[in-house]
Design a protein around this motif. Structure first.
Motif, PDB file in Angstrom:
ATOM      1  N   GLN A  22      -1.694   6.701  10.866  1.00 33.00           N
ATOM      2  CA  GLN A  22      -0.907   5.989   9.852  1.00 33.00           C
ATOM      3  C   GLN A  22       0.027   4.985  10.516  1.00 33.00           C
ATOM      4  O   GLN A  22       0.164   3.844  10.047  1.00 33.00           O
ATOM      5  CB  GLN A  22      -0.124   6.990   9.002  1.00 33.00           C
ATOM      6  CG  GLN A  22       0.444   6.389   7.727  1.00 33.00           C
ATOM      7  CD  GLN A  22       1.037   7.443   6.796  1.00 33.00           C
ATOM      8  OE1 GLN A  22       0.940   8.640   7.045  1.00 33.00           O
ATOM      9  NE2 GLN A  22       1.655   6.991   5.715  1.00 33.00           N
ATOM     10  N   GLN A  23       0.668   5.392  11.612  1.00 31.25           N
ATOM     11  CA  GLN A  23       1.520   4.461  12.358  1.00 31.25           C
ATOM     12  C   GLN A  23       0.698   3.316  12.935  1.00 31.25           C
ATOM     13  O   GLN A  23       1.113   2.144  12.890  1.00 31.25           O
ATOM     14  CB  GLN A  23       2.238   5.198  13.494  1.00 31.25           C
ATOM     15  CG  GLN A  23       3.361   6.115  13.047  1.00 31.25           C
ATOM     16  CD  GLN A  23       2.881   7.511  12.677  1.00 31.25           C
ATOM     17  OE1 GLN A  23       1.690   7.759  12.537  1.00 31.25           O
ATOM     18  NE2 GLN A  23       3.817   8.435  12.530  1.00 31.25           N
ATOM     19  N   SER A  24      -0.474   3.644  13.476  1.00 32.35           N
ATOM     20  CA  SER A  24      -1.333   2.620  14.087  1.00 32.35           C
ATOM     21  C   SER A  24      -1.770   1.593  13.056  1.00 32.35           C
ATOM     22  O   SER A  24      -1.777   0.384  13.314  1.00 32.35           O
ATOM     23  CB  SER A  24      -2.557   3.276  14.736  1.00 32.35           C
ATOM     24  OG  SER A  24      -2.175   4.107  15.811  1.00 32.35           O
ATOM     25  N   LYS A  25      -2.140   2.079  11.878  1.00 35.97           N
ATOM     26  CA  LYS A  25      -2.560   1.180  10.803  1.00 35.97           C
ATOM     27  C   LYS A  25      -1.430   0.207  10.447  1.00 35.97           C
ATOM     28  O   LYS A  25      -1.653  -1.000  10.271  1.00 35.97           O
ATOM     29  CB  LYS A  25      -2.954   2.000   9.573  1.00 35.97           C
ATOM     30  CG  LYS A  25      -3.519   1.172   8.420  1.00 35.97           C
ATOM     31  CD  LYS A  25      -4.942   0.765   8.686  1.00 35.97           C
ATOM     32  CE  LYS A  25      -5.563   0.080   7.475  1.00 35.97           C
ATOM     33  NZ  LYS A  25      -6.940  -0.357   7.748  1.00 35.97           N
ATOM     34  N   TYR A  26      -0.230   0.753  10.363  1.00 31.65           N
ATOM     35  CA  TYR A  26       0.902  -0.092  10.001  1.00 31.65           C
ATOM     36  C   TYR A  26       1.164  -1.159  11.060  1.00 31.65           C
ATOM     37  O   TYR A  26       1.309  -2.348  10.738  1.00 31.65           O
ATOM     38  CB  TYR A  26       2.170   0.731   9.777  1.00 31.65           C
ATOM     39  CG  TYR A  26       3.386  -0.145   9.582  1.00 31.65           C
ATOM     40  CD1 TYR A  26       3.538  -0.891   8.422  1.00 31.65           C
ATOM     41  CD2 TYR A  26       4.344  -0.275  10.584  1.00 31.65           C
ATOM     42  CE1 TYR A  26       4.622  -1.740   8.248  1.00 31.65           C
ATOM     43  CE2 TYR A  26       5.434  -1.120  10.422  1.00 31.65           C
ATOM     44  CZ  TYR A  26       5.565  -1.847   9.257  1.00 31.65           C
ATOM     45  OH  TYR A  26       6.632  -2.705   9.093  1.00 31.65           O
ATOM     46  N   PHE A  27       1.262  -0.770  12.321  1.00 30.39           N
ATOM     47  CA  PHE A  27       1.622  -1.743  13.350  1.00 30.39           C
ATOM     48  C   PHE A  27       0.505  -2.754  13.607  1.00 30.39           C
ATOM     49  O   PHE A  27       0.785  -3.899  13.977  1.00 30.39           O
ATOM     50  CB  PHE A  27       2.071  -1.029  14.627  1.00 30.39           C
ATOM     51  CG  PHE A  27       3.439  -0.436  14.494  1.00 30.39           C
ATOM     52  CD1 PHE A  27       4.548  -1.256  14.432  1.00 30.39           C
ATOM     53  CD2 PHE A  27       3.619   0.930  14.339  1.00 30.39           C
ATOM     54  CE1 PHE A  27       5.820  -0.738  14.257  1.00 30.39           C
ATOM     55  CE2 PHE A  27       4.877   1.470  14.158  1.00 30.39           C
ATOM     56  CZ  PHE A  27       5.981   0.629  14.117  1.00 30.39           C
TER      57      PHE A  27
ATOM     58  N   ILE B  50      -0.895   1.818   1.182  1.00 30.84           N
ATOM     59  CA  ILE B  50      -1.133   2.376   2.500  1.00 30.84           C
ATOM     60  C   ILE B  50       0.045   3.170   3.001  1.00 30.84           C
ATOM     61  O   ILE B  50      -0.095   4.291   3.453  1.00 30.84           O
ATOM     62  CB  ILE B  50      -1.480   1.267   3.510  1.00 30.84           C
ATOM     63  CG1 ILE B  50      -2.808   0.616   3.108  1.00 30.84           C
ATOM     64  CG2 ILE B  50      -1.594   1.818   4.920  1.00 30.84           C
ATOM     65  CD1 ILE B  50      -3.219  -0.541   3.989  1.00 30.84           C
ATOM     66  N   PHE B  51       1.250   2.609   2.908  1.00 31.15           N
ATOM     67  CA  PHE B  51       2.367   3.214   3.596  1.00 31.15           C
ATOM     68  C   PHE B  51       3.279   4.011   2.686  1.00 31.15           C
ATOM     69  O   PHE B  51       3.950   4.920   3.121  1.00 31.15           O
ATOM     70  CB  PHE B  51       3.146   2.138   4.358  1.00 31.15           C
ATOM     71  CG  PHE B  51       2.198   1.309   5.187  1.00 31.15           C
ATOM     72  CD1 PHE B  51       1.412   1.920   6.136  1.00 31.15           C
ATOM     73  CD2 PHE B  51       2.047  -0.034   4.967  1.00 31.15           C
ATOM     74  CE1 PHE B  51       0.504   1.199   6.882  1.00 31.15           C
ATOM     75  CE2 PHE B  51       1.137  -0.770   5.707  1.00 31.15           C
ATOM     76  CZ  PHE B  51       0.373  -0.151   6.663  1.00 31.15           C
ATOM     77  N   ASN B  52       3.318   3.670   1.424  1.00 29.36           N
ATOM     78  CA  ASN B  52       4.145   4.448   0.534  1.00 29.36           C
ATOM     79  C   ASN B  52       3.383   5.632  -0.041  1.00 29.36           C
ATOM     80  O   ASN B  52       3.953   6.655  -0.334  1.00 29.36           O
ATOM     81  CB  ASN B  52       4.661   3.554  -0.598  1.00 29.36           C
ATOM     82  CG  ASN B  52       6.059   3.935  -1.005  1.00 29.36           C
ATOM     83  OD1 ASN B  52       6.754   4.622  -0.282  1.00 29.36           O
ATOM     84  ND2 ASN B  52       6.457   3.491  -2.175  1.00 29.36           N
TER      85      ASN B  52
END
Length: 500
Positions: free
Chosen positions: A88-93, A29-31
């Motif tokens: 992408q930020q929302s998914k992470y937090f 997801i994040f990388n």
């Protein structure tokens, strides 16, 4: 405001969500950031002048205790923009255990509005979230306003600006967030900053630097030192004024970066996640200090972006296996092109391919270059009718073009680690499609590999002798030139060992 949308929201939030494993979370997801990210739901928070505005919700795993919430506002100069910017930020937090929201607000191109309506909508969003804290299962005293560029301005003004409230709302509920995180925000709307022509006659009214006062929420500001849209000086001055007023305000200066650097691969395709990771990590740490999050961030703070450049042996699967070997601290991208050459006048000269342009957009920290297999092909290097602007021998052209390629990556990132790789061994094989394979093999060892070794020494770049490392690769070849999956896995393992 307890309408039908809130009841549906409450029902959905009581359903169990699938827990994603840590490895997939970080590496996929994040990388990598390549998948399609979508919100769990959208909820109406405001109707004004016939326009409906929604909050795009990313829900955390079910928690018995109320969580914090972070509300993101997209950038776009108060003129355009899209909530997807902060998916992408929302998914992470959300994965870290808080409610994350990417908010819609009115902009000029869609709604014919000015920056003042943007500020009003930002305040409305914060108020709505706080007013509906119980249904959202959040703590009304742990609401973060965040955003980038003009959206960063909206986030700042929700904390700083008095007035510009919608009188039809419940004004007994505060629209002031408990913390602010802003990414290259507009912090000065006068002639010293950005947007003065959009607020003519009211330049200081919503200018954060002109509205600083004491008792403001804690703030974290990110800004690129080479931002040509919103001057870095604005961020420095805003931070200084905040501290002089007795407020907690931290500025993270990101060296040599321009505007919008914080976007990840999901919103800005092909740019990589290096600065997404950096800003998300530091935001995570900031929120943990405020007791809005628990434990350590689940993504790497500093990742190295790796570009794999070459022909079909790169376009194949070795970059995928290399990502697996290198792990979460690296982001590997494949910019190989089947049939590619460095010499001109062939079917696929690399400098004219989209893969080359995309590799530069990625701005790699590590560059792995493997060419020569096709340049050694009799079909091209001995073709006297081949169209090329270069005056000289094919060998001289190959060397010249190779050095030119190296220099383009040096100019893009002067600190990039550049590796030149000798090509894989070529073998005579029953499934070979090259009738002149013996000559190609001869060219490979007579001049391609020696030239690559010369280049490594002359250009002060690192050499990975793939030809030597894979000298026993015949059992993995499928046609004398390309490898099977096991062969590419072995190649990736050997390259990873060289660069780690």
């Amino acid at each position: 405001m307890r309408n039908k949308s809130i009841k549906k929201l409450n029902n959905k939030m009581n359903s169990k969500k699938v827990i994603v494993t840590f490895l997939i979370l970080v590496c996929t997801i994040f990388n990598i950031g390549a998948q399609n990210i979508t919100p769990d739901s959208k909820v109406l928070y405001k109707k004004v002048n016939g326009d409906s505005l929604y909050l795009h919700l990313f829900k955390p795993e079910i928690s018995k205790k109320p969580t914090a919430a972070i509300v993101f506002f997209f950038g776009g100069g108060w003129v355009g923009g899209n909530p997807k910017q902060f998916y992408q930020q929302s998914k992470y937090f959300a994965s870290r255990g808080i409610l994350a929201i990417s908010a819609e607000y009115r902009v000029k191109n869609t709604h014919g509005t000015s920056p003042f309506e943007c500020v009003e909508d930002g305040k409305s969003a914060i108020r709505w979230v706080r007013e509906n804290a119980k249904e959202l299962n959040i703590d009304p005293n742990k609401i973060v306003a965040s955003g980038g560029s003009a959206g960063g301005h909206v986030a700042l003004t929700t904390a700083l600006i008095k007035g510009l409230e919608n009188v039809d709302e419940n004004l007994s509920v505060s629209s002031v967030p408990n913390a602010v995180v802003a990414y290259n925000p507009v912090s000065d709307t006068t002639l010293k900053g950005y947007g003065s022509k959009k607020v003519v006659g009211r330049e200081t009214e919503i200018s954060p630097t002109d509205q600083v006062k004491k008792d403001m929420p804690p703030m974290l500001i990110f800004h690129g030192t080479k931002d040509k849209t919103v001057p870095f000086e604005n961020a420095e001055r805003f931070t200084r004024l905040m501290k002089e007023a007795g407020n907690d305000c931290e500025l993270v200066a990101v060296d040599n970066m321009g505007h919008g650097f914080f976007n990840g691969d999901f919103f800005r395709k092909g740019t990589g996640n290096k600065y997404f990771n950096l800003t998300a990590y530091k935001t995570d740490v900031f929120l943990e200090k405020l007791c809005y999050l628990k434990e350590k961030p689940t993504l790497a703070e500093n990742i190295k972006q790796v570009s794999c450049i070459g022909d079909s042996n790169t376009e194949a699967t070795y970059p995928k296996f290399l990502q697996e070997k290198l792990g979460e601290n690296y982001q590997v991208k494949n910019f190989g092109k089947g049939g590619a050459t460095l010499i001109e006048g062939t079917n696929h000269p690399y400098f004219k391919k989209k893969e080359y342009k995309n590799s530069l957009k990625f701005t790699p920290d590590i560059v792995l270059i493997m060419f020569g297999t096709n340049d050694a092909n009799v079909k091209w290097c001995l073709d006297k009718t081949r169209k090329t602007k270069f005056i000289g021998t094919p060998q001289e052209e190959f060397k010249s073009q190779y050095i030119k390629l190296i220099n383009t990556y040096k100019r893009k990132n002067e600190n990039a680690e550049i590796y030149v790789l000798t090509p894989l061994p070529i073998y005579e094989h029953a499934k070979s499609r090259d009738p002149e394979i013996k000559k190609r093999i001869k060219h490979l060892y007579d001049w391609v590999i020696p030239i690559i070794r010369e280049i490594a020494e002359e250009q002060n770049v690192k050499l990975i002798d793939v030809n030597k490392l894979m000298k026993k690769a015949y059992k993995y070849t499928v046609d004398g030139i390309h490898l099977n999956q096991k062969g590419y896995k072995i190649l990736a393992k050997k390259i990873a060992k060289e660069i780690k």
